[in-house]
Design a protein around this motif. Sequence first.
Motif, PDB file in Angstrom:
ATOM      1  N   ILE A  59      32.005   0.466 -22.401  1.00 32.15           N
ATOM      2  CA  ILE A  59      32.495  -0.254 -21.232  1.00 32.15           C
ATOM      3  C   ILE A  59      31.491  -1.343 -20.874  1.00 32.15           C
ATOM      4  CG2 ILE A  59      33.030  -0.100 -18.767  1.00 32.15           C
ATOM      5  CD1 ILE A  59      34.020   2.755 -19.306  1.00 32.15           C
ATOM      6  N   VAL A  60      32.013  -2.551 -20.711  1.00 25.94           N
ATOM      7  CA  VAL A  60      31.199  -3.685 -20.271  1.00 25.94           C
ATOM      8  C   VAL A  60      31.609  -3.979 -18.832  1.00 25.94           C
ATOM      9  CG1 VAL A  60      30.594  -6.096 -20.658  1.00 25.94           C
ATOM     10  CG2 VAL A  60      31.113  -4.617 -22.619  1.00 25.94           C
ATOM     11  N   ILE A  61      30.698  -3.752 -17.896  1.00 25.56           N
ATOM     12  CA  ILE A  61      30.969  -4.037 -16.493  1.00 25.56           C
ATOM     13  C   ILE A  61      30.785  -5.533 -16.291  1.00 25.56           C
ATOM     14  CG2 ILE A  61      30.222  -3.642 -14.124  1.00 25.56           C
ATOM     15  CD1 ILE A  61      29.258  -0.862 -15.078  1.00 25.56           C
ATOM     16  N   GLN A  62      31.844  -6.165 -15.809  1.00 24.90           N
ATOM     17  CA  GLN A  62      31.873  -7.622 -15.727  1.00 24.90           C
ATOM     18  C   GLN A  62      32.235  -8.039 -14.310  1.00 24.90           C
ATOM     19  OE1 GLN A  62      31.468  -9.647 -18.712  1.00 24.90           O
ATOM     20  NE2 GLN A  62      31.069 -11.055 -17.028  1.00 24.90           N
ATOM     21  N   ASP A  63      31.403  -8.884 -13.682  1.00 23.05           N
ATOM     22  CA  ASP A  63      31.770  -9.442 -12.378  1.00 23.05           C
ATOM     23  C   ASP A  63      32.850 -10.495 -12.565  1.00 23.05           C
ATOM     24  OD1 ASP A  63      29.977  -7.906 -10.888  1.00 23.05           O
ATOM     25  OD2 ASP A  63      28.355  -9.343 -11.157  1.00 23.05           O
ATOM     26  N   ASP A  64      33.627 -10.734 -11.517  1.00 20.80           N
ATOM     27  CA  ASP A  64      34.721 -11.698 -11.633  1.00 20.80           C
ATOM     28  C   ASP A  64      34.238 -13.146 -11.662  1.00 20.80           C
ATOM     29  OD1 ASP A  64      34.023 -12.033  -8.956  1.00 20.80           O
ATOM     30  OD2 ASP A  64      36.009 -11.549  -8.168  1.00 20.80           O
ATOM     31  N   ASP A  65      32.965 -13.370 -11.409  1.00 24.25           N
ATOM     32  CA  ASP A  65      32.444 -14.740 -11.406  1.00 24.25           C
ATOM     33  C   ASP A  65      31.359 -14.961 -12.460  1.00 24.25           C
ATOM     34  OD1 ASP A  65      30.419 -13.243 -10.273  1.00 24.25           O
ATOM     35  OD2 ASP A  65      30.132 -14.573  -8.555  1.00 24.25           O
ATOM     36  N   SER A  66      31.337 -14.110 -13.460  1.00 25.23           N
ATOM     37  CA  SER A  66      30.366 -14.272 -14.541  1.00 25.23           C
ATOM     38  C   SER A  66      31.018 -13.885 -15.861  1.00 25.23           C
ATOM     39  CB  SER A  66      29.120 -13.421 -14.295  1.00 25.23           C
ATOM     40  OG  SER A  66      29.460 -12.051 -14.305  1.00 25.23           O
ATOM     41  N   TYR A  67      30.369 -14.226 -16.949  1.00 25.01           N
ATOM     42  CA  TYR A  67      30.950 -13.960 -18.262  1.00 25.01           C
ATOM     43  C   TYR A  67      29.824 -13.909 -19.293  1.00 25.01           C
ATOM     44  CZ  TYR A  67      30.259 -18.966 -18.229  1.00 25.01           C
ATOM     45  OH  TYR A  67      29.694 -20.196 -18.095  1.00 25.01           O
ATOM     46  N   PRO A  68      30.049 -13.211 -20.396  1.00 25.44           N
ATOM     47  CA  PRO A  68      29.027 -13.148 -21.448  1.00 25.44           C
ATOM     48  C   PRO A  68      28.920 -14.489 -22.170  1.00 25.44           C
ATOM     49  CG  PRO A  68      30.979 -11.907 -22.080  1.00 25.44           C
ATOM     50  CD  PRO A  68      31.212 -12.392 -20.694  1.00 25.44           C
ATOM     51  N   LEU A  69      27.707 -14.850 -22.516  1.00 27.85           N
ATOM     52  CA  LEU A  69      27.459 -16.103 -23.236  1.00 27.85           C
ATOM     53  C   LEU A  69      27.636 -15.951 -24.739  1.00 27.85           C
ATOM     54  CD1 LEU A  69      24.352 -17.383 -21.269  1.00 27.85           C
ATOM     55  CD2 LEU A  69      26.726 -18.152 -21.077  1.00 27.85           C
ATOM     56  N   PHE A  70      27.832 -14.720 -25.187  1.00 31.14           N
ATOM     57  CA  PHE A  70      28.003 -14.457 -26.615  1.00 31.14           C
ATOM     58  C   PHE A  70      29.052 -13.368 -26.792  1.00 31.14           C
ATOM     59  CE2 PHE A  70      24.520 -11.998 -24.885  1.00 31.14           C
ATOM     60  CZ  PHE A  70      24.838 -10.709 -25.260  1.00 31.14           C
ATOM     61  N   ASP A  71      29.382 -13.091 -28.009  1.00 33.58           N
ATOM     62  CA  ASP A  71      30.384 -12.084 -28.337  1.00 33.58           C
ATOM     63  C   ASP A  71      29.812 -10.689 -28.084  1.00 33.58           C
ATOM     64  OD1 ASP A  71      32.309 -10.419 -29.426  1.00 33.58           O
ATOM     65  OD2 ASP A  71      32.555 -11.615 -31.245  1.00 33.58           O
ATOM     66  N   MET A  72      30.245 -10.055 -27.026  1.00 35.52           N
ATOM     67  CA  MET A  72      29.737  -8.723 -26.680  1.00 35.52           C
ATOM     68  C   MET A  72      30.141  -7.673 -27.702  1.00 35.52           C
ATOM     69  SD  MET A  72      27.813  -8.775 -24.060  1.00 35.52           S
ATOM     70  CE  MET A  72      27.764  -7.046 -23.624  1.00 35.52           C
ATOM     71  N   THR A  73      31.234  -7.893 -28.416  1.00 40.42           N
ATOM     72  CA  THR A  73      31.624  -6.901 -29.415  1.00 40.42           C
ATOM     73  C   THR A  73      30.574  -6.823 -30.520  1.00 40.42           C
ATOM     74  OG1 THR A  73      33.079  -8.499 -30.505  1.00 40.42           O
ATOM     75  CG2 THR A  73      34.086  -7.012 -28.911  1.00 40.42           C
ATOM     76  N   ASP A  74      29.896  -7.939 -30.824  1.00 37.76           N
ATOM     77  CA  ASP A  74      28.797  -7.899 -31.785  1.00 37.76           C
ATOM     78  C   ASP A  74      27.644  -7.054 -31.247  1.00 37.76           C
ATOM     79  OD1 ASP A  74      30.087  -9.480 -33.646  1.00 37.76           O
ATOM     80  OD2 ASP A  74      29.093 -11.325 -33.016  1.00 37.76           O
TER      81      ASP A  74
END
Length: 113
Positions: A85-100
């Motif tokens: 599980i990747v906890i993600q705020d609604d106003d931010s995002y990963p800068l890279f592929d989290m699946t990697d």
Amino acid sequence: MKDVPIASFVIITRNRKKVLFETLEKIYKRQTPPFEVIVIDNGSSDGTGDALGANFNGLVYKRLDANFGISAWNVGFKLAKGEFIVIQDDDSYPLFDMTDAVREFEKDERLGL
């Protein structure tokens, strides 16, 4: 998504449709399937849920009747099918592929958060 998701991105939101859409666009652009995105809506009144399904394939959306604050994470965690599980705020995002990044956890059992 046909495959079991390796990562479940869980996002809680409330009345932040525009910011949420920007975040979702970036997540869908940067991630490699299989992954899933779960949005838990803390009782928004800005029409957030009406537009999500048509714009984001496979997105899981759950609208709560009231603002439960951060305890809404628990609703998303119960819906998540991903191994991680990747906890993600609604106003931010990963800068890279989290699946990697998540796959690195699969390779080395000594890794943890």
